[in-house]
Design a protein around this motif. Structure first.
Motif, PDB file in Angstrom:
ATOM      1  N   ALA A 183      53.660  43.405  36.906  1.00  0.00           N
ATOM      2  CA  ALA A 183      54.391  42.638  37.918  1.00  0.00           C
ATOM      3  C   ALA A 183      54.092  41.147  37.803  1.00  0.00           C
ATOM      4  CB  ALA A 183      54.025  43.142  39.317  1.00  0.00           C
ATOM      5  N   ARG A 184      52.831  40.803  37.593  1.00  0.00           N
ATOM      6  CA  ARG A 184      52.459  39.393  37.468  1.00  0.00           C
ATOM      7  C   ARG A 184      53.041  38.788  36.193  1.00  0.00           C
ATOM      8  NH1 ARG A 184      47.296  38.018  40.585  1.00  0.00           N
ATOM      9  NH2 ARG A 184      47.008  39.809  41.974  1.00  0.00           N
ATOM     10  N   GLU A 185      52.980  39.534  35.091  1.00  0.00           N
ATOM     11  CA  GLU A 185      53.573  39.036  33.849  1.00  0.00           C
ATOM     12  C   GLU A 185      55.065  38.791  34.023  1.00  0.00           C
ATOM     13  OE1 GLU A 185      50.804  41.004  30.306  1.00  0.00           O
ATOM     14  OE2 GLU A 185      52.697  41.973  30.901  1.00  0.00           O
ATOM     15  N   ALA A 186      55.748  39.714  34.683  1.00  0.00           N
ATOM     16  CA  ALA A 186      57.189  39.564  34.890  1.00  0.00           C
ATOM     17  C   ALA A 186      57.491  38.337  35.744  1.00  0.00           C
ATOM     18  CB  ALA A 186      57.753  40.820  35.557  1.00  0.00           C
ATOM     19  N   MET A 213      37.931  53.146  42.386  1.00  0.00           N
ATOM     20  CA  MET A 213      37.337  52.398  41.284  1.00  0.00           C
ATOM     21  C   MET A 213      36.140  51.605  41.782  1.00  0.00           C
ATOM     22  SD  MET A 213      40.635  50.954  39.168  1.00  0.00           S
ATOM     23  CE  MET A 213      41.992  52.056  38.748  1.00  0.00           C
ATOM     24  N   ALA A 214      35.012  51.722  41.099  1.00  0.00           N
ATOM     25  CA  ALA A 214      33.788  50.983  41.424  1.00  0.00           C
ATOM     26  C   ALA A 214      33.397  51.130  42.888  1.00  0.00           C
ATOM     27  CB  ALA A 214      33.951  49.507  41.062  1.00  0.00           C
ATOM     28  N   GLY A 215      33.618  52.321  43.414  1.00  0.00           N
ATOM     29  CA  GLY A 215      33.237  52.606  44.795  1.00  0.00           C
ATOM     30  C   GLY A 215      34.241  52.183  45.837  1.00  0.00           C
ATOM     31  N   VAL A 216      35.350  51.582  45.434  1.00  0.00           N
ATOM     32  CA  VAL A 216      36.387  51.159  46.386  1.00  0.00           C
ATOM     33  C   VAL A 216      37.449  52.251  46.456  1.00  0.00           C
ATOM     34  CG1 VAL A 216      38.080  49.405  46.981  1.00  0.00           C
ATOM     35  CG2 VAL A 216      35.966  48.750  45.799  1.00  0.00           C
ATOM     36  N   PRO A 217      37.743  52.782  47.643  1.00  0.00           N
ATOM     37  CA  PRO A 217      38.717  53.868  47.768  1.00  0.00           C
ATOM     38  C   PRO A 217      40.111  53.453  47.303  1.00  0.00           C
ATOM     39  CG  PRO A 217      37.411  53.656  49.777  1.00  0.00           C
ATOM     40  CD  PRO A 217      37.108  52.451  48.934  1.00  0.00           C
ATOM     41  N   ALA A 218      40.871  54.441  46.845  1.00  0.00           N
ATOM     42  CA  ALA A 218      42.213  54.192  46.320  1.00  0.00           C
ATOM     43  C   ALA A 218      43.114  53.517  47.349  1.00  0.00           C
ATOM     44  CB  ALA A 218      42.837  55.500  45.844  1.00  0.00           C
ATOM     45  N   ASP A 219      43.035  53.949  48.618  1.00  0.00           N
ATOM     46  CA  ASP A 219      43.945  53.369  49.608  1.00  0.00           C
ATOM     47  C   ASP A 219      43.650  51.892  49.850  1.00  0.00           C
ATOM     48  OD1 ASP A 219      41.521  53.954  50.873  1.00  0.00           O
ATOM     49  OD2 ASP A 219      42.467  54.393  52.809  1.00  0.00           O
ATOM     50  N   GLU A 220      42.381  51.491  49.733  1.00  0.00           N
ATOM     51  CA  GLU A 220      42.044  50.074  49.897  1.00  0.00           C
ATOM     52  C   GLU A 220      42.547  49.256  48.709  1.00  0.00           C
ATOM     53  OE1 GLU A 220      38.011  49.157  50.882  1.00  0.00           O
ATOM     54  OE2 GLU A 220      37.828  50.850  52.289  1.00  0.00           O
ATOM     55  N   LEU A 221      42.405  49.800  47.506  1.00  0.00           N
ATOM     56  CA  LEU A 221      42.920  49.114  46.324  1.00  0.00           C
ATOM     57  C   LEU A 221      44.439  48.985  46.393  1.00  0.00           C
ATOM     58  CD1 LEU A 221      40.749  50.888  43.600  1.00  0.00           C
ATOM     59  CD2 LEU A 221      40.509  48.525  44.382  1.00  0.00           C
ATOM     60  N   GLN A 222      45.090  50.041  46.849  1.00  0.00           N
ATOM     61  CA  GLN A 222      46.551  50.027  46.987  1.00  0.00           C
ATOM     62  C   GLN A 222      46.983  48.932  47.958  1.00  0.00           C
ATOM     63  OE1 GLN A 222      48.344  52.415  45.287  1.00  0.00           O
ATOM     64  NE2 GLN A 222      50.377  51.774  45.964  1.00  0.00           N
ATOM     65  N   ARG A 223      46.349  48.896  49.098  1.00  0.00           N
ATOM     66  CA  ARG A 223      46.716  47.930  50.133  1.00  0.00           C
ATOM     67  C   ARG A 223      46.448  46.503  49.687  1.00  0.00           C
ATOM     68  NH1 ARG A 223      44.382  50.409  53.765  1.00  0.00           N
ATOM     69  NH2 ARG A 223      42.415  49.268  53.920  1.00  0.00           N
ATOM     70  N   ALA A 224      45.301  46.271  49.071  1.00  0.00           N
ATOM     71  CA  ALA A 224      44.940  44.923  48.630  1.00  0.00           C
ATOM     72  C   ALA A 224      45.881  44.425  47.541  1.00  0.00           C
ATOM     73  CB  ALA A 224      43.499  44.893  48.143  1.00  0.00           C
ATOM     74  N   CYS A 259      49.034  45.359  46.941  1.00  0.00           N
ATOM     75  CA  CYS A 259      50.353  45.070  47.510  1.00  0.00           C
ATOM     76  C   CYS A 259      50.329  43.781  48.324  1.00  0.00           C
ATOM     77  CB  CYS A 259      50.829  46.242  48.367  1.00  0.00           C
ATOM     78  SG  CYS A 259      51.275  47.714  47.418  1.00  0.00           S
ATOM     79  N   ALA A 260      49.221  43.538  49.031  1.00  0.00           N
ATOM     80  CA  ALA A 260      49.111  42.312  49.825  1.00  0.00           C
ATOM     81  C   ALA A 260      49.100  41.085  48.921  1.00  0.00           C
ATOM     82  CB  ALA A 260      47.847  42.355  50.676  1.00  0.00           C
ATOM     83  N   SER A 261      48.327  41.139  47.847  1.00  0.00           N
ATOM     84  CA  SER A 261      48.248  40.002  46.935  1.00  0.00           C
ATOM     85  C   SER A 261      49.597  39.729  46.272  1.00  0.00           C
ATOM     86  CB  SER A 261      47.194  40.259  45.848  1.00  0.00           C
ATOM     87  OG  SER A 261      45.908  40.377  46.412  1.00  0.00           O
ATOM     88  N   ALA A 306      55.871  39.048  44.155  1.00  0.00           N
ATOM     89  CA  ALA A 306      56.866  40.118  44.232  1.00  0.00           C
ATOM     90  C   ALA A 306      57.324  40.353  45.659  1.00  0.00           C
ATOM     91  CB  ALA A 306      56.268  41.412  43.675  1.00  0.00           C
ATOM     92  N   GLN A 307      58.464  41.032  45.771  1.00  0.00           N
ATOM     93  CA  GLN A 307      58.865  41.595  47.054  1.00  0.00           C
ATOM     94  C   GLN A 307      58.393  43.039  47.055  1.00  0.00           C
ATOM     95  OE1 GLN A 307      63.033  41.332  48.073  1.00  0.00           O
ATOM     96  NE2 GLN A 307      62.790  42.541  49.943  1.00  0.00           N
TER      97      GLN A 307
END
Length: 219
Positions: free
Chosen positions: A145-148, A167-178, A180-182, A188-189
């Motif tokens: 997405a960033r490359e595009a 990943m690295a002790g961070v739950p999937a839902d937190e990685l997903q949310r972070a 999408c927020a970034s 992106a939209q």
């Protein structure tokens, strides 16, 4: 909030790395991988009907390791082996619907544009907008997405059309949310699958230039 204009004829769906190793049965697999595939298959079918190009990417390393580069220092060999050419785990998962009209892109890095001809394929087809789905949200999907965006493509990123794992002790839902927020701030939209389908279905039908009528009329 960004609300990109949408033209199906100038759009491509990029299904990122729906490979066996990311969907089930490996340390890289997302727990939601098997649930994600039918949702993406449905979206891909809607896209094809609307005249949207469907692209499938695969992480694809050379068996001799000659294109590994620094990745070879960062990623354990047994992990790289899962998405190396010739490995069954590197193939697109058998549950993924691949149509003869689709394009398959083999990529040597996390982003789908680096070291591939994806941008040329899209530009030659007049595509200026991409929809990003697939696995993993915060790695290959995010990088693509960033490359595009940096190449001046409009990017729709699917919050529930992408998936990841802890990943690295961070739950999937937190990685997903972070992630999408970034992305939603400057790259992106971010939409849900249903919101994206709504955009597609609200767009005018493609026109058959020879007949002067909607290409899918009478279906």
């Amino acid at each position: 909030m960004t609300d990109f204009a949408f033209n199906p004829a100038r759009t491509a769906l990029i299904n990122v790395d729906l490979q066996a190793c990311f969907i089930e049965g490996s340390p890289l697999a997302s727990p939601d991988g098997l649930e994600l595939v039918p949702r993406i298959n449905r979206l891909a079918a809607i896209c094809r009907e609307a005249g949207i190009l469907v692209v499938h990417t695969r992480g694809w390393m050379r068996p001799d390791g000659s294109n590994l580069g620094v990745m070879g220092e960062l990623v354990p060999p047994f992990i790289v082996a899962l998405y190396t050419e010739g490995a069954e785990a590197a193939e697109l998962h058998p549950a993924v619907d691949v149509d003869d009209r689709d394009v398959v892109v083999n990529k040597p890095r996390y982003g789908a544009f680096h070291g591939t001809d994806l941008e040329m394929v899209l530009r030659n087809r007049g595509v200026d907008t991409v929809i990003v789905s697939g696995i993993a949200t915060n790695v290959c999907c995010d990088t693509t997405a960033r490359e595009a965006a940096q190449r001046d493509f409009r990017v729709f990123f699917l919050s529930d059309g992408t998936a990841t794992k802890e990943m690295a002790g961070v739950p999937a839902d937190e990685l997903q949310r972070a992630t999408c927020a970034s992305l939603s701030m400057v790259f992106a939209q971010v939409l849900t699958m249903d919101e994206m389908i709504g955009k597609i279905q609200a767009a005018p039908l493609p026109v058959d230039s020879a007949a002067g009528i909607p290409a899918t009329a009478g279906r």
